[in-house]
Design an enzyme around this catalytic site. Sequence first.
Site, PDB file in Angstrom:
ATOM      1  N   ASP A 105       0.814  -1.227   0.000  1.00 41.90           N
ATOM      2  CA  ASP A 105       0.000   0.000   0.000  1.00 41.90           C
ATOM      3  C   ASP A 105       0.845   1.275   0.000  1.00 41.90           C
ATOM      4  O   ASP A 105       0.324   2.350   0.308  1.00 41.90           O
ATOM      5  CB  ASP A 105      -0.940   0.001   1.215  1.00 41.90           C
ATOM      6  CG  ASP A 105      -2.291  -0.642   0.896  1.00 41.90           C
ATOM      7  OD1 ASP A 105      -2.601  -0.790  -0.309  1.00 41.90           O
ATOM      8  OD2 ASP A 105      -3.018  -0.982   1.841  1.00 41.90           O
ATOM      9  N   LYS A 108      -0.329   4.656  -1.282  1.00 39.86           N
ATOM     10  CA  LYS A 108      -1.261   5.526  -0.552  1.00 39.86           C
ATOM     11  C   LYS A 108      -0.601   6.842  -0.168  1.00 39.86           C
ATOM     12  O   LYS A 108      -1.305   7.798   0.183  1.00 39.86           O
ATOM     13  CB  LYS A 108      -1.805   4.810   0.686  1.00 39.86           C
ATOM     14  CG  LYS A 108      -2.838   3.752   0.327  1.00 39.86           C
ATOM     15  CD  LYS A 108      -3.473   3.156   1.569  1.00 39.86           C
ATOM     16  CE  LYS A 108      -4.585   2.175   1.194  1.00 39.86           C
ATOM     17  NZ  LYS A 108      -5.084   1.462   2.382  1.00 39.86           N
ATOM     18  N   HIS A 157      -1.989  -6.105  -6.382  1.00 36.68           N
ATOM     19  CA  HIS A 157      -2.580  -6.633  -5.146  1.00 36.68           C
ATOM     20  C   HIS A 157      -4.089  -6.412  -5.027  1.00 36.68           C
ATOM     21  O   HIS A 157      -4.716  -6.948  -4.125  1.00 36.68           O
ATOM     22  CB  HIS A 157      -1.835  -6.132  -3.898  1.00 36.68           C
ATOM     23  CG  HIS A 157      -2.140  -4.741  -3.465  1.00 36.68           C
ATOM     24  ND1 HIS A 157      -1.484  -3.640  -3.955  1.00 36.68           N
ATOM     25  CD2 HIS A 157      -3.039  -4.254  -2.572  1.00 36.68           C
ATOM     26  CE1 HIS A 157      -1.963  -2.548  -3.371  1.00 36.68           C
ATOM     27  NE2 HIS A 157      -2.918  -2.895  -2.537  1.00 36.68           N
ATOM     28  N   HIS A 158      -4.690  -5.632  -5.961  1.00 37.88           N
ATOM     29  CA  HIS A 158      -6.161  -5.521  -5.977  1.00 37.88           C
ATOM     30  C   HIS A 158      -6.774  -6.167  -7.214  1.00 37.88           C
ATOM     31  O   HIS A 158      -7.951  -5.947  -7.516  1.00 37.88           O
ATOM     32  CB  HIS A 158      -6.600  -4.057  -5.879  1.00 37.88           C
ATOM     33  CG  HIS A 158      -6.477  -3.505  -4.487  1.00 37.88           C
ATOM     34  ND1 HIS A 158      -7.283  -3.905  -3.449  1.00 37.88           N
ATOM     35  CD2 HIS A 158      -5.617  -2.599  -3.958  1.00 37.88           C
ATOM     36  CE1 HIS A 158      -6.937  -3.268  -2.338  1.00 37.88           C
ATOM     37  NE2 HIS A 158      -5.922  -2.477  -2.620  1.00 37.88           N
ATOM     38  N   ASP A 186      -3.776  -9.945   2.823  1.00 33.65           N
ATOM     39  CA  ASP A 186      -4.235  -8.577   3.101  1.00 33.65           C
ATOM     40  C   ASP A 186      -5.702  -8.595   3.542  1.00 33.65           C
ATOM     41  O   ASP A 186      -6.075  -8.001   4.555  1.00 33.65           O
ATOM     42  CB  ASP A 186      -4.060  -7.729   1.830  1.00 33.65           C
ATOM     43  CG  ASP A 186      -4.440  -6.266   2.028  1.00 33.65           C
ATOM     44  OD1 ASP A 186      -4.360  -5.780   3.173  1.00 33.65           O
ATOM     45  OD2 ASP A 186      -4.807  -5.615   1.042  1.00 33.65           O
TER      46      ASP A 186
HETATM   47 FE   LIG Z   1      -4.231  -1.675  -1.362  1.00 36.06          FE
END
Ligand SMILES: [Fe+2]
Length: 252
Positions: A105, A108, A157-158, A186
């Site tokens: 992440d 972000k 990862h998504h 996750d």
């Molecule tokens: Fe994420």
Amino acid sequence: MTGLDQTRDKVAGLSAGASDFVTKPFDRAELLARVASALRTKDAVDQLEDVQGVLVALAAAIEAKDPLTKDHCARLAGHALDLARLAGVDAATVPSVGYGAFLHDIGKIGISEAILRKPGPLDDREWAEMRRHPAIGARIVEPLRAGTLIAPIVRGHHERWDGTGYPDGLASETIPIGARIVSIVDAYDAMTHDRPYRAGLAVSVAQAELLRVKGSQFDPHLVDLFLDHLAELADERIAMPMDLARGLRLVG
Ligand SMILES: [Fe+2]
């Protein structure tokens, strides 16, 4: 440098931390070459340590910006390393899966705090911005030494097994295995820990949810491996007090 030349002497020396083992009488050219080689190894290790320092600093930056991820990265990295080994990822690539989990992440950093910290649901425009974080993260980690291995994990990862994820809409095995691993651990970690809008779910509920969405959201084989692994960890925790009790009886 030593007069001992038996294999067991060499093994004992190397086990005690020696970089190399030179037996007397030594050859001057060979000694210099071995010292040069040891210095090159030392340089390589130093550089690796530098990279790890940068990685830890980056992860700390994410945690500072998004308090929801507190300690999340370290827990994820542990689970991701376990699952990578169980899935048969080759040993040289396993550490990259750990780094990918740690940094998944990191993008972000590029998302506004108003969106990251918004207590209610996001509107369409806010979701569109939030969904940029995997691609931003991949660009951040690309320059790292292991960037070619880590960036696809961060970017993917998504993604979802059925192809409805983002940013690339990849499906099944076209999603890098590291990304498939990170998406499972996750989701599990997010479900089993508190969020501002809900308390963490019970482990059994989170595991049932992984089973429900395996094959649509997640790689079904990897979900099975992960659930078996969690069951083994739970067994170990139950077994430990019994061992302790046995030990106490022996002492008593
Ligand atoms: Fe994420």
